[in-house]
Design a protein around this motif. Structure first.
Motif, PDB file in Angstrom:
ATOM      1  N   ASP A 150       0.848  -1.183   0.000  1.00 46.12           N
ATOM      2  CA  ASP A 150       0.000   0.000   0.000  1.00 46.12           C
ATOM      3  C   ASP A 150       0.890   1.243   0.000  1.00 46.12           C
ATOM      4  OD1 ASP A 150      -2.233   1.505   0.153  1.00 46.12           O
ATOM      5  OD2 ASP A 150      -2.868   0.847   2.144  1.00 46.12           O
ATOM      6  N   ASP A 151       0.956   1.917  -1.131  1.00 42.76           N
ATOM      7  CA  ASP A 151       1.706   3.183  -1.228  1.00 42.76           C
ATOM      8  C   ASP A 151       3.232   3.019  -1.240  1.00 42.76           C
ATOM      9  OD1 ASP A 151      -0.846   4.176  -0.969  1.00 42.76           O
ATOM     10  OD2 ASP A 151      -0.530   5.226   0.917  1.00 42.76           O
ATOM     11  N   CYS A 157      -6.292   4.185  -3.597  1.00 41.49           N
ATOM     12  CA  CYS A 157      -6.326   2.772  -3.232  1.00 41.49           C
ATOM     13  C   CYS A 157      -7.411   1.907  -3.884  1.00 41.49           C
ATOM     14  CB  CYS A 157      -6.453   2.681  -1.727  1.00 41.49           C
ATOM     15  SG  CYS A 157      -6.295   1.042  -1.112  1.00 41.49           S
ATOM     16  N   HIS A 213       1.487   2.355   4.362  1.00 44.37           N
ATOM     17  CA  HIS A 213       0.441   3.398   4.348  1.00 44.37           C
ATOM     18  C   HIS A 213       0.560   4.342   5.549  1.00 44.37           C
ATOM     19  CE1 HIS A 213      -3.718   4.990   4.554  1.00 44.37           C
ATOM     20  NE2 HIS A 213      -3.732   4.782   3.244  1.00 44.37           N
ATOM     21  N   ASP A 271      -0.274  -0.523  -4.836  1.00 45.99           N
ATOM     22  CA  ASP A 271      -1.509   0.036  -5.428  1.00 45.99           C
ATOM     23  C   ASP A 271      -1.273   1.404  -6.068  1.00 45.99           C
ATOM     24  OD1 ASP A 271      -1.205   1.305  -2.961  1.00 45.99           O
ATOM     25  OD2 ASP A 271      -3.324   1.213  -2.435  1.00 45.99           O
ATOM     26  N   GLN A 272      -0.301   2.138  -5.543  1.00 48.46           N
ATOM     27  CA  GLN A 272       0.112   3.379  -6.211  1.00 48.46           C
ATOM     28  C   GLN A 272       1.496   3.769  -5.739  1.00 48.46           C
ATOM     29  OE1 GLN A 272      -2.760   4.428  -2.882  1.00 48.46           O
ATOM     30  NE2 GLN A 272      -3.209   3.713  -4.907  1.00 48.46           N
ATOM     31  N   LYS A 299      -0.397  10.718  -2.519  1.00 50.33           N
ATOM     32  CA  LYS A 299      -0.297  10.272  -3.922  1.00 50.33           C
ATOM     33  C   LYS A 299      -1.282  11.064  -4.781  1.00 50.33           C
ATOM     34  CE  LYS A 299      -2.926   7.420  -1.263  1.00 50.33           C
ATOM     35  NZ  LYS A 299      -2.719   6.793   0.021  1.00 50.33           N
TER      36      LYS A 299
END
Ligand code: SGN
Ligand code: CA
Length: 518
Positions: free
Chosen positions: A46-47, A86, A205, A350-351, A363
């Motif tokens: 995540d991130d 997300c 995250h 996810d990004q 983000k």
């Protein structure tokens, strides 16, 4: 293996540019001569920005275990998300489609679990499927034989998990728990069937809570600052000035910077509140001396921003360190249990994320730091160790890639393309030469304006809309940090016309549109 050219061309020819009916079923293609169908181990974070992996040239940390995946497989240098947030990214990964078609364009949307997803299709075709960790799509997961997920964003310390509908609190640190649950499932799976296991971490995250093992990592060191920490946004659209995600002003003292007020009750930070006495002692031993020193120093101006950057980036990287160790542990298990050769390992996020770049965290933007994803794949049967691919690939390409490896034909309405040929070093002459991006979550947290745009290998054109109408153009070759907006300059007029026409073509191809939200 026939490549997936059908879906894009014929999608356009047969169906036009509107919404697409779900017609074809995803069935097994001929598996003749293909040998055993591979397993999939899909590690998703995540991130985790690509510039925080050493195999992508990070200037701020080392990730030895992730580097090993790159060394033993392929590293994609131009992997991007279609919407840097997300839930939309996850829905795009599951369906192989943009958010305006799968129904998730922002974090407020609920994923419609009745639609086709790659785990569901794999399962229908004889795979056993499992999901452990972050889900964040609101609806109950569908298409999994086993799932054990964090509710919502989940917690770092002593997190709750919902296992097949039943909530239970686990003791420990979230990344380690997800790793253990992943390994438990692997060890106890039905060995007669191929598997698809999704290990989806919460880290790194916000609010970037390091685990007990890494509380003291980077102590006494200064992490290099990004060149653009003090970006003035001089030539950009007003969108860049109107956001709320700066290191300087938007990191919260207690939540993000872990500045525990003297004499505070354990409720000062909701993660701290979850900790055991022992965890709190370890936490305080690491943070309190530094917090005291910070208070005594009474830093002002740029010095204060620099301190915040150090606190933020160290916590982020400590969370990444734990993810990296998790990857090592899982890879070791695969290799020692005979699963190495026949398992496709995929690592992505996810990004991306701003690591102080442009003065920001978070983000959402189409700028490189948040648009780009790390993507590493290892599959010894097909992928040459140490390969690097420079094609522009997207998170909606993941679903067709899984299906292609499993020998399953692709449905007509899928919008991504299989990465399998690229992974094995094949040149694909008609691969895309531009990508389409669309971000919708505004008004919302961090106040990033709605925008869409096109990126080619060389240029990026972005349109901000809704309560603003502004354009930006960047030359990624001469200005990789995206500091100089060329849009207003007369000498770029022809290029702008050309890019706008290509952008319109992409919107038609994907059934997306200007300005309108679904
Ligand atoms: C939370 C975070 C935001 C973050 C969103 C979305 N705030 O709201 O900073 O942008 O999640 O993140 S926090 O105070 O709760 O930490 S996403 O990765 O799930 O899209
Ligand atoms: Ca995320």
């Amino acid at each position: 293996m026939k490549e997936n050219h059908y879906n894009r061309r014929d999608f356009l020819k047969n169906i036009g540019f509107g919404t697409v009916a779900l017609t074809a079923s995803w069935g097994i293609k001929s598996c003749a001569g293909e040998g055993k169908r591979p397993n999939f181990l899909f590690i998703f974070t995540d991130d985790h920005a690509a510039h925080a992996l050493s195999c992508y040239g990070s200037k701020i940390n080392r990730t030895p275990h992730l580097d090993r995946v790159a060394r033993e497989g392929v590293r994609f240098d131009n992997c991007f998300c279609t919407n840097s947030i997300c839930a939309p990214s996850r829905a795009g990964v599951l369906t192989g489609k943009y958010g305006h078609l799968n129904g998730v364009v922002d974090n407020k949307d609920t994923f419609d679990g009745s639609q086709r997803t790659f785990p569901k299709t794999l399962r229908k075709n004889g795979y056993q499927t499992a999901l452990v960790g972050k889900w964040h799509l609101k609806s109950t997961p569908t298409g999994f034989d086993y799932w054990n997920i964090l509710p919502g964003q989940g917690a770092y310390y002593n997190p709750d998990f919902v296992e097949m509908g039943k909530k239970r609190r686990h003791s420990g640190y979230v990344t380690e728990i997800i790793t253990d649950l992943t390994l438990d499932w692997l060890k106890n799976r039905d060995k007669k069937k191929p598997f698809c296991l999704m290990c989806h971490h919460k880290a790194p995250h916000r609010n970037w809570m390091p685990g007990p093992k890494h509380l003291h990592k980077y102590e006494g060191q200064a992490i290099p600052e990004p060149e653009t920490l003090f970006d003035s946004y001089a030539t950009r659209s007003p969108a860049a000035r109107e956001q709320e995600m700066t290191i300087a002003r938007h990191l919260r003292d207690k939540w993000d910077l872990k500045l525990k007020p003297p004499g505070a009750s354990p409720n000062w930070n909701r993660e701290y509140r979850r900790m055991s006495e022992e965890q709190r002692r370890a936490w305080d031993a690491a943070y309190e001396p530094k917090n005291r020193a910070f208070r005594e120093a009474s830093l002002k101006g740029e010095e204060r921003i620099r301190w915040k950057y150090q606190r933020y980036i160290k916590d982020y990287l400590r969370c990444v360190a734990s993810v990296d160790e998790s990857v090592g542990k899982i890879m070791d298990y695969l290799d020692s249990s005979g699963l190495r050769e026949n398992t496709v390992v995929i690592y992505s996020s996810d990004q991306g994320f701003f690591l102080g770049d442009h003065g920001w965290f978070d983000k959402r933007w189409m700028y490189e730091e948040s648009l780009r994803l790390p993507l590493l794949m290892r599959y010894p049967r097909e992928i040459k160790p140490g390969s690097v691919n420079k094609n522009m690939v997207l998170n909606i390409d993941f679903a067709p890639t899984f299906l292609d490896y499993a020998g399953i034909s692709l449905p007509e309405d899928i919008q991504g393309r299989s990465l399998r040929p690229l992974s094995k070093g094949k040149r694909v002459p008609d691969w895309r030469t531009s990508i389409y991006y669309h971000y919708y979550e505004y008004p919302a947290v961090h106040s990033v304006k709605r925008h869409y745009g096109i990126r080619t290998h060389r240029y990026k054109l972005i349109h901000y809309y809704y309560d603003i109408d502004a354009w930006e153009l960047y030359d990624l070759k001469n200005d990789p940090l995206e500091l100089l907006n060329l849009y207003p300059l007369p000498e770029y007029k022809d290029l702008v016309v050309q890019l706008k026409s290509e952008l319109e073509k992409l919107q038609k191809q994907y059934g997306s549109s200007d300005e309108l939200t679904p």
